[in-house]
Every structure is written in structure tokens, then in C-alpha cells.
Design an enzyme around this catalytic site. Structure first.
Site, PDB file in Angstrom:
ATOM      1  N   CYS B  42     -88.783  28.162  20.979  1.00 13.85           N
ATOM      2  CA  CYS B  42     -86.985  27.930  21.663  1.00 13.85           C
ATOM      3  C   CYS B  42     -86.128  27.323  20.788  1.00 13.85           C
ATOM      4  O   CYS B  42     -86.805  26.357  19.976  1.00 13.85           O
ATOM      5  CB  CYS B  42     -87.040  27.369  22.981  1.00 13.85           C
ATOM      6  N   THR B  44     -84.578  25.024  21.475  1.00 10.31           N
ATOM      7  CA  THR B  44     -84.721  23.492  22.025  1.00 10.31           C
ATOM      8  C   THR B  44     -85.721  22.880  21.240  1.00 10.31           C
ATOM      9  O   THR B  44     -85.578  21.698  20.665  1.00 10.31           O
ATOM     10  CB  THR B  44     -84.962  23.501  23.413  1.00 10.31           C
ATOM     11  N   HIS B  47     -84.597  21.657  17.818  1.00 10.79           N
ATOM     12  CA  HIS B  47     -83.812  20.444  17.967  1.00 10.79           C
ATOM     13  C   HIS B  47     -84.830  19.538  17.901  1.00 10.79           C
ATOM     14  O   HIS B  47     -84.302  18.372  17.533  1.00 10.79           O
ATOM     15  CB  HIS B  47     -83.025  20.286  19.586  1.00 10.79           C
ATOM     16  N   CYS B  97     -88.359  18.531  41.869  1.00 12.53           N
ATOM     17  CA  CYS B  97     -88.893  17.686  42.793  1.00 12.53           C
ATOM     18  C   CYS B  97     -89.102  18.087  44.291  1.00 12.53           C
ATOM     19  O   CYS B  97     -89.795  17.540  44.842  1.00 12.53           O
ATOM     20  CB  CYS B  97     -87.713  16.623  42.833  1.00 12.53           C
ATOM     21  N   CYS B 100     -85.035  16.974  47.047  1.00 13.11           N
ATOM     22  CA  CYS B 100     -83.676  16.761  47.044  1.00 13.11           C
ATOM     23  C   CYS B 100     -82.943  17.824  47.509  1.00 13.11           C
ATOM     24  O   CYS B 100     -83.501  19.006  48.140  1.00 13.11           O
ATOM     25  CB  CYS B 100     -83.026  16.675  45.568  1.00 13.11           C
ATOM     26  N   CYS B 103     -83.048  21.248  45.538  1.00 15.20           N
ATOM     27  CA  CYS B 103     -84.302  21.918  45.916  1.00 15.20           C
ATOM     28  C   CYS B 103     -84.348  22.529  47.305  1.00 15.20           C
ATOM     29  O   CYS B 103     -84.947  23.549  47.575  1.00 15.20           O
ATOM     30  CB  CYS B 103     -85.224  20.958  45.566  1.00 15.20           C
ATOM     31  N   CYS B 111     -81.741  20.902  40.108  1.00 12.89           N
ATOM     32  CA  CYS B 111     -82.312  19.620  40.702  1.00 12.89           C
ATOM     33  C   CYS B 111     -82.347  18.588  39.516  1.00 12.89           C
ATOM     34  O   CYS B 111     -82.521  18.750  38.265  1.00 12.89           O
ATOM     35  CB  CYS B 111     -83.981  19.766  40.872  1.00 12.89           C
ATOM     36  N   ARG B 204     -79.666  39.232  13.038  1.00 14.31           N
ATOM     37  CA  ARG B 204     -79.533  39.270  14.322  1.00 14.31           C
ATOM     38  C   ARG B 204     -78.511  40.406  15.036  1.00 14.31           C
ATOM     39  O   ARG B 204     -78.667  40.768  16.072  1.00 14.31           O
ATOM     40  CB  ARG B 204     -79.026  37.808  14.849  1.00 14.31           C
ATOM     41  N   LEU B 266     -73.820  29.793  28.903  1.00 10.22           N
ATOM     42  CA  LEU B 266     -75.039  29.428  28.666  1.00 10.22           C
ATOM     43  C   LEU B 266     -75.061  28.302  27.337  1.00 10.22           C
ATOM     44  O   LEU B 266     -75.969  27.520  27.375  1.00 10.22           O
ATOM     45  CB  LEU B 266     -75.977  30.512  28.467  1.00 10.22           C
ATOM     46  N   GLY B 267     -74.565  28.781  26.480  1.00  5.99           N
ATOM     47  CA  GLY B 267     -74.397  27.929  25.121  1.00  5.99           C
ATOM     48  C   GLY B 267     -74.217  26.730  25.275  1.00  5.99           C
ATOM     49  O   GLY B 267     -73.003  26.422  26.111  1.00  5.99           O
TER      50      GLY B 267
END
Lengths: 346, 346, 346, 346
Positions: B42, B44, B47, B97, B100, B103, B111, B204, B266-267
């Protein structure tokens, strides 16, 4: 342009229609005159033809019949800003009042002062029709006439289908008349995961399959609940789009509806009937939406998008074509159940 | 089964990862042990590989990396009711969790106590992973491994796309990384009338066209606003799905957004930036929706429907495959921008 | 703490209940033991008392009755994270499965595996009750016991009222039993423009006025449709909240419902009945919502807000109090219709 | 009736206004002539008075100023069906085109062809004003003039507040000018659980408290984030209604917004500003709604309901009254920040 035109009218109370000559209508300041290119037959027209109770209570003959119409703008009232002369238009059949609270809040489709062409005022089974400018929806010049004329009725399908969220959902459509099969096409375009359909005519079930139904069950010879239950791994469907008005189909549809599901109702029942309110709506936390007409004019913008993007192809829906003067023959085919949409040409 | 397994870890603060041996994890009462079949990379993870500011602020090495994972259930805690031993599962990466208010009201995706595998706790670039049973989503046994592993990331696309109503709408997708191109496919399945896409990589943009974009513009070499304005008859788009996080793309997207339009975000931007609040949101009466993760587990049910009905085909998205131990090579391809999704096999 | 406790049970099929001694229940890993402070009587309990068809089809005696309960946590299973020992809690009566698609998508209120305390498993007309930890809702320590015990039932009112948008709307509430009058209070708090109410008991209509109804009509002695039509300038109402289940009330409610209006149905009818589908739903484009239980746990958060902000005062709803052993007397008052809510103290 | 009338105009580019004589306007077929009873001053009028950049870019002097107007119908065009001569009306200030896609789908408030009275065409700081019949909203004859004149501006408050669901929610209102304090009143009527307000004027914060704010913080002297965080048990607010346009207030508001919360934006910022998109919208999954004008005419029906039911009392909002010719004095008070609404009488 002659002063007179051919028209199919309900001349007086009773069954049947009549071909006659009528003056070309004059227009008001906000109206346009449309030269009719084609008009298609709706189930409502069949009720008028047969002169059932509903027709008797609503129509005041003589009246020119027909509310699914497309044609060309040949005259405009002095205050009309659009459409333009020469525009190729389809007609929204509901002439709304524009001043009631419904009209003023974007809900003109439930205007209680609405007047329906071909029912409450002269319609389009004729050479010309006069109508409010705002009821004329401009088509691309190259749109096939058979598609253009279907749009009013297609709007019912779009309004019904878009009332529920269909993306990734299992959908049951009860009733595969023309508007039913067009609804199948819309549901497919809207991302339905699987579409199931029921009817009592094998001819129409074939059309349903052609338009995208994964399973089409004859309610007379098959077991609707068992077959669709099996096809959905015992779960039933997320959405019911009810286009038949048959109490037995409504019963089957709600039996198959999953808890938390949505039912959208366009079909008109023959009268009040017995219904298991508790199990079908309350315990199931079902959401039920009555649908009437089209959203004015949101539905028209939506159907324009579906047609332009080729997400829906309406051509297979038209199965028969007749000259306007052959209206008696056309209504006979319509009554047989062995047809999709029937188009008349003046 | 050996006590040890291979794992790719962030061993300590700083750039790069490390291949090492780690004990197969033990499981709690409500957990399952998953033998990893595949794990995909991903943004992420990149990063984390590069050790940027976000990674530095969030990770506490050593930690096993990787949160897009599929595999087989090989052990279950005593209180686990499902999935079963032998089930082929994909993993939801957010361990929530359950207690909360978020959730408890069907909003587990926000959450605030969530712990992300591969970031806050050990992930799936390894032979095995232990995780809460509820995070294991059961796939059909015959689902291709490359599709199964993509579902977590595909869920971001589905969540983003389904946040707005797309039927019959003109949609702009800014950012054509893997999740961007999957979003194109979802928008198409959801009945979008036309899909426009932008990115800075021609590789892309080609993928975007393959997945269904009608027009794909390179923001570095083309004029995004002019070209998409022209393609929409000067109107702009009804919906913006922002998948890039680039302030320039956000600016272009909002410039093209029609009044009353919807923007779904989302970016992740590189940081705060200057934005014309008045013209882009207030005067335009725009609706703007931040999106984080997937809806737990509504998005998973939705994506199951899209895959089963073949409304979306994910296979073209996977462009590269590597053995887990070739992770360095895989991250180099990922960093080049010349890839769709990259899958690792342990 | 003694090993035995007093309990009111349905000992065997047939009318009536029985006071008996039962062991204090043991608890599972995820359960808590609650020492009952108060329990109130629901319409459902009256059905069980009388042993009607529904009760016969659903209950498997012997079972401890009672599902509206508040009390104190006196023991916790090993895996319980909250609530804490000593917490003052009210109970959600539906014990859901947590693993089905409904539970996993925030719609636990339509879980098909739900088990209702006091019906499918032992309830709270007793000294103690064992229940899943997640079903125990923590109250402020100083909340009056009579308010705390009402919250489960109040949740039905909140769920029903919040299903429609009531701000600035004219609202009709048919049925002024305890949940009906609490719904009046919620509608008032939610900004309804005017609230009309109907029932067949003058006692309850008085309570309806006290809770905020502008006009309360006795359906036995008055003309509901005429009186409410007159009070709304001939227009009818925007929203119907149906709390009676009486087919005549449903008929009146839908007759008064404006086109485009919303009907929310909580009342359970005695069985299937005849209904004018066309005029009441289809032509009117009505939206109809079945309501079952409470949203878990969204409704609980909402009702907490209404009570804390003092937007709703539940105290007037409690009209009678009895010791648990006086249950027979309490049920007699309940059956008379001359009561609001009746609370039992063990 | 004289042919001439008094009017306050922007005579030419530059600061200030001018009192002058102008012909009473003539009316078109669809227009009405309104004899002005009162007109109130809006923040927009202050921008015009001061001749800031926005005013310079938009106005083409000479133009009669003023768009918050009520009065009596004294003449009607030939095609006007309603209102009637003698009706007491308030004016919607946006004259929309009725033919664009926005107007035709119930979204006239974002019509891009809209012309605003007092800005794009002559307004109501005058003896008479001509306007489209559909822009004249009929009031009860006995409505106080000071309430009637406030309704246009009140509509902004209603539109903003009703964009989010407020029932049982914690709500922050940033900016306590006249529309801000009216929004407080609407939020209270709509069932908000608690209302927090901020401004930089103690005068206006006092008014905010009077209208229903539980806590009103001076952003200049207090610590907004800390104080409201403390008042909400550290949680923050569910809804932000942004009425100030101040970047610092927007920053505070989004900092206090809970994950999943809704922000509604009416305030106009002085220009583009730097904003933390990631933390304030994306990660938080916030929903953000731009608001422009009023929904035509849904908002008017809603505000009628709120006023008739006495759910909202607008009288405290009017703090100053002047004769029209004292307009300079009135604008000085307006500019001081030491006022609620200021009403002018011709």
C-alpha cells in the site's frame, strides 16, 4: 398547415375509441404547439379504451386520448423562452400548477392540481397537441423517434428504480410489462448485483431476460417464492420494485423481502386487499415507498444521462408499430399481453 | 508447523526494512492465526519504508509491516465462533475496540482506539499473523489469491465511491494509483454517466482508461480544467472523488465541481494548504465528505456483491508479483509510479 | 448474597403468572449479573400474562418474565471490560448474535438470531438477571430509578419518532399507551410544529395532552378524520406515528396523511387486514417505515441526550407503582387502560 | 399614489449611500408592486455601503439597495395568480430563472442566473419595489412587521440549521451576528442537546445567551477550544454551524468537531486561507456542507412552521429601529457590532 387534424378520441362514456377530425389547437402565452411524430400506448390508455371504473370516474368525454408523445415545436406563445421552434421534444404528461406547496418545493409530481394530457385534457393521439412550454423536453435532434416517445413511460421506471439504493443489491421486479422491463434495464445500469423478475406472460418474461433479469419466473406456472429463495441462498431480496399491482405478486414480493429491505410501489392494485402488515412491514423494519409519475424534472435529467451514456438501451422494448388510424388493432395486441411497447404514428 | 517464520520488519527508526526470522505469534481467546498466502503493498507501506514524518510520529519499531493480507485460518481461540479452520480469508486491517460510541453505533471506521496491523501492531509481510476473529473475512474457496488480497484496499475505493450517489452522474477521479483505478471500476458499476480521471503518470492513466475512464488527463502535460470542462459541455462534474491528496488536484477538482455537487476525499495531503473556501464550498453549496478506511463491515458486504456479480474485475489492477524476500525490488517499482498493485508471496 | 431469589414466572402454557423462588443465575465470560432495582410492565407482558396466540407461539415455559429492567452490576464475567461493578444500569432487552450481516452492519435491531429477555430467556421480574455485558447501559448514578427503568421502552418512542424528520412538521400519533405518550414528548423535543393524538381511553388522552399534544381525540366518541382535518386547515398531517396497531387507527392515519408524507409503524396489528394500498401509499407517494425495537445502540445515545438536556421529562409517564409480589394487581390496572407506565419493585 | 418615491441608492462607485427620489417602478406581466412597510439591514448591505472588493466586482450603480423587505401588494401583472392585492408579504431576494436544470429540480437556491434585489437590480430601501410574483411570500395579516421583515434573513438561519440533523446533538455556532443568533433559536427548536456559541462582541454573546446558548465564549478574551472541550466532557461537538467566515473561528470549529461530525458553512471568508484538510476533514470523516441563500421555497415553509408554532421567537433579535432617511446613523450602529438586527421604516 391545415386548420384540421386527425385525432383518436373517447367520444362518449363507454368502451372503444373513435377516429375523427378536430381543429388544430390554439396555444396560450406560455404554451407551445407540438406536431406529433409518434405516440405510444400506456396501460392507462387500455383502461380508457375498456372504460373501467377508474376511467368512468375520471374522464369527461369527449377528449383526445394519449399521453406518451414526441414531436416538433411548430408554434410558441409570446412568453415562451424555451424550447425553440423546430426543437424535437418529448412531453411530460403532467401539467402542474406551479403555485401549490408541492410544486414550490420540488415535488410537482404530487401536485394535487395536476392535469394529465389524454385524460384530464386533450392528449397526443392526434396530429398536434398544445401544452405548457415547461412540459416539452428537448431531445437531441438525432434521437430515434421510438426512443424519444418512450421517455415519458421510461421515466416511471427511472423514478421507481432510483427511489431505492440498488448498488450491489439483490432486486426483485414483479410485473414485466413495458415499464417493468425498462426498470430491469435501469436496475442493471444502477449496479444491482442480481435481478429477479416475475410475470404471468412468457412473452414478457422473455423480454425481461433480454433486458437483464438473471431469473424470470412465471407466477402462474412456477413457484415464485421457492425459486427466488433458492436463487438467493435462502436470503431473499434487498429490494422489491412492484410494477404489477397484483395482490398475489405483492404478497410474494414482501415474503421475499429481507429484514430492513426496501419496497418501491408503482403498480396499481384492482382495489383494497388483505395484507399482513405485521410480518411484511413492522417486524421486518421494511421501508415502503409509493411512487407516482416522474420527479419533475429530476427524473428527466436522470433518464437523459442513462440514454446518452448508453447505460440503457430502450430499443428492444418496442415490439409493435402501427399507423394512428390502426389504433383498434394496436389496442387488441396490447390487451393480449403478447407485446412490449406499441408505438402509433400519425 | 515450525515455531519460527520469515517476516519483513521495520527494525528501528530510519529508512528501509529488514528480512528476519520471528516466532509464529500466539493467539488470544477471540483471535485466529492466519497462514499468509499473499500480501500487497500500500502507499502507506511506502511511507513506512521511506520513514517520513508521519511514519516517525506513528510507528514504534520493531514491527512487522504489511496490512493488505489474505490467507488460511490455521488456529482459533477458544471463544471464536467463526471463521472456521481452513477458511480462506482476507483481513480487515483496523482492529477496533467494540466498546466506544462509534463502534456501538455502526461507525467503527472512525473508532479512535483502532489499532492498524502493520503499523500499530504486527502485520502480514510474514508467514503468519494473529488477529481478532471478526477481522477475518471469509472468501469463497475458489477466489483467486490476487483478488482476495486486494479486497482491503478495494474497500477504500468502494467506501469512497458509495459515499456519493453516482447513478447517471458525471464523475471526476483525481489520482490513478491502485485505489484510484479501482474507484473508476466501482463508479462504472454504480452507473456513472461518464468518468474523467487525472494523474501525473502516463502508465497509470493508461490503467485508468482500461478500468473505464472516458477521458484521462495528465495533469503535468495537459490542462485538466480546460479539457474536462470541454468534455462536459462547459458544465463540469457532479461528483469529485479525490484520491491523490495533491493540493493542485484538489484545486482543479473543486474548480470543475458543479454547484450543488459532492466531493469525496480519500487522498491525504502533504500538509495544510491554501484553499478558496468561499468559491469552492460555500457559494457553490458543495457537499464534502472525508473518508477514512472502510465501513465495518458494510463495505465488505458491498465489495463482495460487486465481485460476485462480476460488476468489477480487479485482475487488471495487479501489475507486479514478487516473492516476499524480494521486498526491496518491489518497493523500488512501487516508488517509480510505473505500477498498479504489487503483490508479495511469502 | 443468598443463592435464591424471588421471581415472577410463566410456569406453564396458559393464562396468569406465578411468584416463585429461583436460584440466582450464574454468568458467562462476557456477561454481567444485575441486581434488579425496578422493572416496568410492557404491553408484551400483558400478552404473555393473558397467553394469547403470539405468546403461545413464542414462549417455552417456564421462563422468568419482564424485559424493562434497571439495576446494579454485582458481578462480571472474566472478559467484561465494561460496565464496572457498582454501576447503575438499564438493560437493552434484545441479546443479539454479533456475527450476522445485520449485526455487523450496525443493524442489530433486525438481527434474526436475537433473543429477548423475559420472552426467549429469563427476564427481570426477579431479584437478579444475567445478561451480556454489552446489553447493560450505564446510567448516571443519580438518575431516578423510575426514569432509568423506562428507558428501554422510551427507546421505542425515540426510534419511532427519529425515523421521520419532524422539525416544523404536523404530526399525528395514533395510540396513547405509555410508548405513545413518550413519543409525543420526543416529537415535541424534535421540533414538531403541532402534535395530534388519538386513543380510545380518556385517561390516556389526558396524559397525551400533558405530554404535549395540541389536540387529543377519542376515536370512540369523536370523529378523528374530521377533527384533525379541521385542525390542520384541511391539509392533514405530514407525519403519522402509528403506535396502536388498530386497523381503524391505521385507516384514519393514512387518510389524514398528506401526499409525500411519512408513516412510521410501531403498533402491532391483531392480524392481516384490508387496506387501500393505491390511495394510501401509491398515489400519495407516501413513505412507510416499519419499526422494530431500538437501534443498537444509536437509540440509547439519542435518548441519553434527550434526558440529560431535559428536552424530555419522563416522570409524568409513571402513574402506578407496586411491589413485585403485587404483580397480579399491577396487571389488572394495566389491562384496564387507566394507566400510564406501571413500575414493579422487587 | 404619487409617481415618485424616496429611495436609498448607491449612486456611483465608492463608499456611502445617497437618499434620492425615484419613479415608482412599473411591473411586468408576472410581477407585483410592493409598497414597502419595512426593510432591514444585512451584512451584505454594509459591504455595499463600504464599497469593498466584492461590492466593486458585483454592483453596477446606480442601484437601489436593500434586500430584506416586507410590504403590501398594491398592483399585480396580468398573469399573476397569487398573491392578491392587499396581501401582506415578505420578499425572497433571489429572483431565479425557472428554466435552468437547478431551478427545474428544486434547487433554485443555486441557480446560476439568479438576480439579487438590492444588488443586481433595484432593492427595497425605498417606497416601492417591483418583483416577480413568486418571490412574494404571503404572511398572516397580523404578523408583526418586525418579524415579517426578518424572515428573509431568518431563512438563512433555517437553511443552515436544517442542513444537519440536530436532534439530541451538541452544536457549536461560530458567529453571533443576527443570523447567528437566529440559528441558535432554530437549533434549540430542532432539539439540539446543547448549544455553544462564539463571537468577538460581548453584546452579541449576550444576545446569544438570550436566544438559547448554554455557553457563549468571547474568542478574543477566552479560550474557545479549551472552554468548549471542557463543557463537552472532552468530546467536542457533533455539529458546527459556521456563521462568521473568520478563518480562526473555522479552525476552532473544526478542531472541536467530533469524528463523523457535520459542519455547515454559511459564513463568507475574507479570502482563501490555509486549512488542515487531513485532520479536519479526511481522517475525521467529517461531512461539510456549503450553504447559500434559502431553499426556494422549502425553507420558507419551514420558517412559517417555526414561527406559527412559536417554536422560535424572533422579536429579541431586533435591537434598533430607524426611519429610512436615517440610514447613515443605522449603518454606523451596524458597523459598531453593538447591535442585533436593525430595521428601517420608509
Amino acid at each position: 398547415m391545415s386548420d384540421m387534424m386527425t385525432a383518436v378520441i373517447k367520444p362518449r362514456p363507454g368502451a372503444g375509441l373513435e377516429l375523427t377530425q378536430r381543429p388544430v389547437p390554439s396555444i396560450g402565452l406560455n404554451e407551445v404547439l407540438v406536431k406529433v411524430k409518434a405516440a405510444s400506448i400506456c396501460g392507462t390508455d387500455l383502461h380508457i379504451y375498456k372504460w373501467d371504473k377508474w376511467a368512468e370516474s375520471r374522464l369527461k368525454p369527449p377528449v383526445i386520448v394519449g399521453h406518451e408523445v414526441c414531436g416538433e415545436i411548430v408554434a410558441r406563445g409570446a412568453m415562451v423562452k424555451e424550447p425553440n421552434l423546430g426543437d424535437f421534444v418529448s412531453l411530460e404528461s403532467h401539467v402542474i400548477c406551479n403555485t401549490c406547496a408541492y410544486c414550490r418545493t420540488g415535488r410537482g409530481h404530487i401536485c394535487q392540481n395536476t392535469r394529465l394530457i389524454g385524460v384530464d385534457r386533450d392528449g397526443g393521439f392526434a396530429g398536434y397537441i398544445a401544452i405548457d412550454a415547461q412540459n416539452a423536453w428537448v431531445n437531441p435532434p438525432d434521437m430515434p423517434v421510438e426512443v424519444a416517445v418512450l421517455q415519458e413511460n421510461f421515466g416511471n421506471a427511472v423514478h421507481t428504480a432510483f427511489t431505492a439504493d440498488l448498488v450491489s443489491k439483490k432486486v426483485l421486479i414483479t410485473g414485466c410489462g413495458p415499464v417493468g422491463v425498462m426498470t430491469i434495464a435501469v436496475a442493471k445500469a444502477a449496479g444491482a448485483r442480481a435481478i429477479y423478475a416475475t410475470d404471468v406472460s412468457d412473452y414478457r418474461l422473455d423480454l425481461a431476460r433480454k433486458m437483464g433479469a438473471e431469473l424470470a419466473v412465471n407466477a402462474r406456472t412456477g413457484n415464485v417464492v421457492e425459486q427466488i429463495r433458492a436463487a438467493t441462498d435462502g436470503e431473499g431480496v434487498d429490494v422489491l420494485l412492484e410494477m404489477s399491482g397484483a395482490p398475489s405478486a405483492i404478497e410474494q414480493g414482501f415474503t421475499l423481502l429481507k429484514p430492513g429491505g426496501a419496497a418501491v410501489l408503482l403498480g396499481v392494485a384492482p382495489g383494497p386487499f388483505t395484507f399482513d402488515w405485521n410480518h411484511h412491514i413492522v417486524f421486518k423494519a421494511a421501508r415502503v415507498y409509493g411512487v407516482s409519475g416522474r420527479k419533475l424534472w429530476e427524473t428527466w435529467y436522470q433518464l437523459r444521462g442513462l440514454i446518452r451514456s448508453k447505460a440503457v438501451d430502450l430499443q428492444p422494448v418496442v415490439t409493435h408499430r402501427f399507423a394512428l388510424k390502426e389504433y383498434d388493432q394496436a389496442f387488441a395486441v396490447m390487451a393480449s399481453g403478447e407485446s412490449g411497447k406499441i408505438v402509433l404514428f400519425p
